[in-house]
Design a protein around this motif. Structure first.
Motif, PDB file in Angstrom:
ATOM      1  N   ALA A 133      92.013 -42.424   8.847  1.00 34.03           N
ATOM      2  CA  ALA A 133      91.017 -43.386   7.934  1.00 34.03           C
ATOM      3  C   ALA A 133      92.269 -43.172   6.483  1.00 34.03           C
ATOM      4  O   ALA A 133      91.849 -43.581   5.301  1.00 34.03           O
ATOM      5  CB  ALA A 133      90.425 -43.406   7.828  1.00 34.03           C
ATOM      6  N   ALA A 134      93.604 -43.266   6.882  1.00 35.79           N
ATOM      7  CA  ALA A 134      94.202 -43.173   5.661  1.00 35.79           C
ATOM      8  C   ALA A 134      94.744 -44.504   5.052  1.00 35.79           C
ATOM      9  O   ALA A 134      94.704 -44.275   4.162  1.00 35.79           O
ATOM     10  CB  ALA A 134      95.682 -42.117   6.077  1.00 35.79           C
ATOM     11  N   LEU A 135      94.737 -45.285   6.319  1.00 32.63           N
ATOM     12  CA  LEU A 135      94.568 -47.115   5.493  1.00 32.63           C
ATOM     13  C   LEU A 135      93.593 -47.770   6.218  1.00 32.63           C
ATOM     14  O   LEU A 135      92.410 -47.223   7.507  1.00 32.63           O
ATOM     15  CB  LEU A 135      96.054 -47.585   5.784  1.00 32.63           C
ATOM     16  CG  LEU A 135      97.055 -46.728   5.355  1.00 32.63           C
ATOM     17  CD1 LEU A 135      98.532 -47.214   5.415  1.00 32.63           C
ATOM     18  CD2 LEU A 135      96.721 -47.024   3.776  1.00 32.63           C
ATOM     19  N   LYS A 152      85.878 -65.085  12.431  1.00 35.26           N
ATOM     20  CA  LYS A 152      85.420 -63.770  12.456  1.00 35.26           C
ATOM     21  C   LYS A 152      86.528 -63.126  11.682  1.00 35.26           C
ATOM     22  O   LYS A 152      87.616 -62.733  11.837  1.00 35.26           O
ATOM     23  CB  LYS A 152      85.771 -64.006  14.396  1.00 35.26           C
ATOM     24  CG  LYS A 152      85.414 -62.707  14.385  1.00 35.26           C
ATOM     25  CD  LYS A 152      83.739 -62.947  14.974  1.00 35.26           C
ATOM     26  CE  LYS A 152      83.474 -61.369  15.648  1.00 35.26           C
ATOM     27  NZ  LYS A 152      82.201 -61.324  16.762  1.00 35.26           N
ATOM     28  N   TYR A 153      85.896 -62.351  11.161  1.00 36.35           N
ATOM     29  CA  TYR A 153      86.093 -60.896  10.461  1.00 36.35           C
ATOM     30  C   TYR A 153      86.180 -59.680  11.770  1.00 36.35           C
ATOM     31  O   TYR A 153      85.000 -58.992  11.962  1.00 36.35           O
ATOM     32  CB  TYR A 153      85.500 -60.588   9.182  1.00 36.35           C
ATOM     33  CG  TYR A 153      85.713 -61.553   8.091  1.00 36.35           C
ATOM     34  CD1 TYR A 153      87.660 -62.019   8.055  1.00 36.35           C
ATOM     35  CD2 TYR A 153      84.616 -62.652   8.640  1.00 36.35           C
ATOM     36  CE1 TYR A 153      87.022 -63.422   7.062  1.00 36.35           C
ATOM     37  CE2 TYR A 153      84.447 -63.606   7.884  1.00 36.35           C
ATOM     38  CZ  TYR A 153      85.749 -64.204   6.371  1.00 36.35           C
ATOM     39  OH  TYR A 153      85.911 -65.017   5.480  1.00 36.35           O
ATOM     40  N   ALA A 154      87.406 -58.493  11.378  1.00 39.71           N
ATOM     41  CA  ALA A 154      87.210 -57.455  11.803  1.00 39.71           C
ATOM     42  C   ALA A 154      88.084 -56.397  10.922  1.00 39.71           C
ATOM     43  O   ALA A 154      88.923 -57.012  10.659  1.00 39.71           O
ATOM     44  CB  ALA A 154      87.027 -57.101  13.226  1.00 39.71           C
ATOM     45  N   SER A 155      87.606 -55.089  11.361  1.00 38.07           N
ATOM     46  CA  SER A 155      88.375 -54.323  10.648  1.00 38.07           C
ATOM     47  C   SER A 155      88.729 -52.684  11.423  1.00 38.07           C
ATOM     48  O   SER A 155      87.959 -52.271  11.717  1.00 38.07           O
ATOM     49  CB  SER A 155      87.829 -54.065   8.745  1.00 38.07           C
ATOM     50  OG  SER A 155      86.519 -53.182   9.433  1.00 38.07           O
ATOM     51  N   ALA A 156      89.460 -52.165  10.850  1.00 39.12           N
ATOM     52  CA  ALA A 156      89.501 -51.250  11.606  1.00 39.12           C
ATOM     53  C   ALA A 156      90.488 -49.618  10.887  1.00 39.12           C
ATOM     54  O   ALA A 156      90.991 -50.401   9.750  1.00 39.12           O
ATOM     55  CB  ALA A 156      90.341 -50.930  13.139  1.00 39.12           C
ATOM     56  N   ASN A 157      90.089 -48.593  10.800  1.00 38.75           N
ATOM     57  CA  ASN A 157      90.697 -47.511  10.213  1.00 38.75           C
ATOM     58  C   ASN A 157      92.444 -47.632  10.475  1.00 38.75           C
ATOM     59  O   ASN A 157      92.423 -47.498  12.272  1.00 38.75           O
ATOM     60  CB  ASN A 157      90.110 -46.186   9.815  1.00 38.75           C
ATOM     61  CG  ASN A 157      88.806 -46.430   9.675  1.00 38.75           C
ATOM     62  OD1 ASN A 157      88.717 -47.050   8.399  1.00 38.75           O
ATOM     63  ND2 ASN A 157      87.664 -45.681   9.534  1.00 38.75           N
TER      64      ASN A 157
END
Length: 183
Positions: A133-135, A152-157
């Motif tokens: 999870a550096a970014l 639709k939204y999404a996020s990831a480490n």
């Protein structure tokens, strides 16, 4: 009453077997880039990461009554946007995003790639370390239809692998310098 129960019993399998594309899907993942680190003193000084290039695999599907209009992918202040034609043409299958070093916050890593102060002594820690999870990355998918639209939204480490260089090993030094240039 029996007819109602029979009707509902017949309808349930039909409803439960609706195709996966009945809902909008936005999922993505990224590879883990490598960053070379020169041995440093034992001080717990922040480590500035170099430019990092991530390769993304994006799965973006609008529900049946909508079509993709645009997709946006962002990491730090770096952003890529894809229009409907690019999405349909398969541009999301392999997306590369280069994040400049000045957009990446320094990381503090204790006891990684440190020396005892003697330049001739090799670093006294493990040779590689993954920083989880550096970014983080964020994506949004806009789907539109004749009478409706959906976002639709999404996020990831995003991780990064640090590799400790050994400046005394001349055979690897030239290859490592080339790798640093490629990042």
């Amino acid at each position: 009453m029996k007819k109602l129960f029979f009707g509902v019993s017949c309808l349930l399998p039909v409803l439960s077997s609706t195709p996966a594309s009945a809902e909008t899907v936005l999922k993505f993942s990224a590879d883990t880039p490598t960053a070379n680190v020169m041995p440093r003193s034992r001080e717990r000084a922040p480590l500035q990461l170099p430019d990092l290039e991530y390769q993304f695999r994006i799965d973006a599907v609008c529900r049946d009554d909508l079509s993709p209009a645009s997709l946006s992918l962002a990491v730090a202040d770096t952003r890529r946007t894809f229009n409907a034609a690019q999405i349909v043409a398969g541009a999301l299958d392999e997306v590369r995003l280069l994040v400049p070093a000045d957009q990446i916050a320094p990381v503090v890593i204790a006891n990684f790639c440190v020396t005892d102060g003697d330049a001739d002594q090799p670093a006294t820690s493990v040779s590689h370390l993954t920083v989880h999870a550096a970014l983080s990355a964020q994506a949004s998918l806009l789907c539109i239809g004749d009478t409706d639209r959906s976002m639709k939204y999404a996020s990831a480490n995003l991780d990064v692998m640090l590799v400790c260089e050994n400046p005394n090993d001349e055979s690897d030094a030239a290859a490592d310098r080339q790798t640093l240039t490629e990042l």
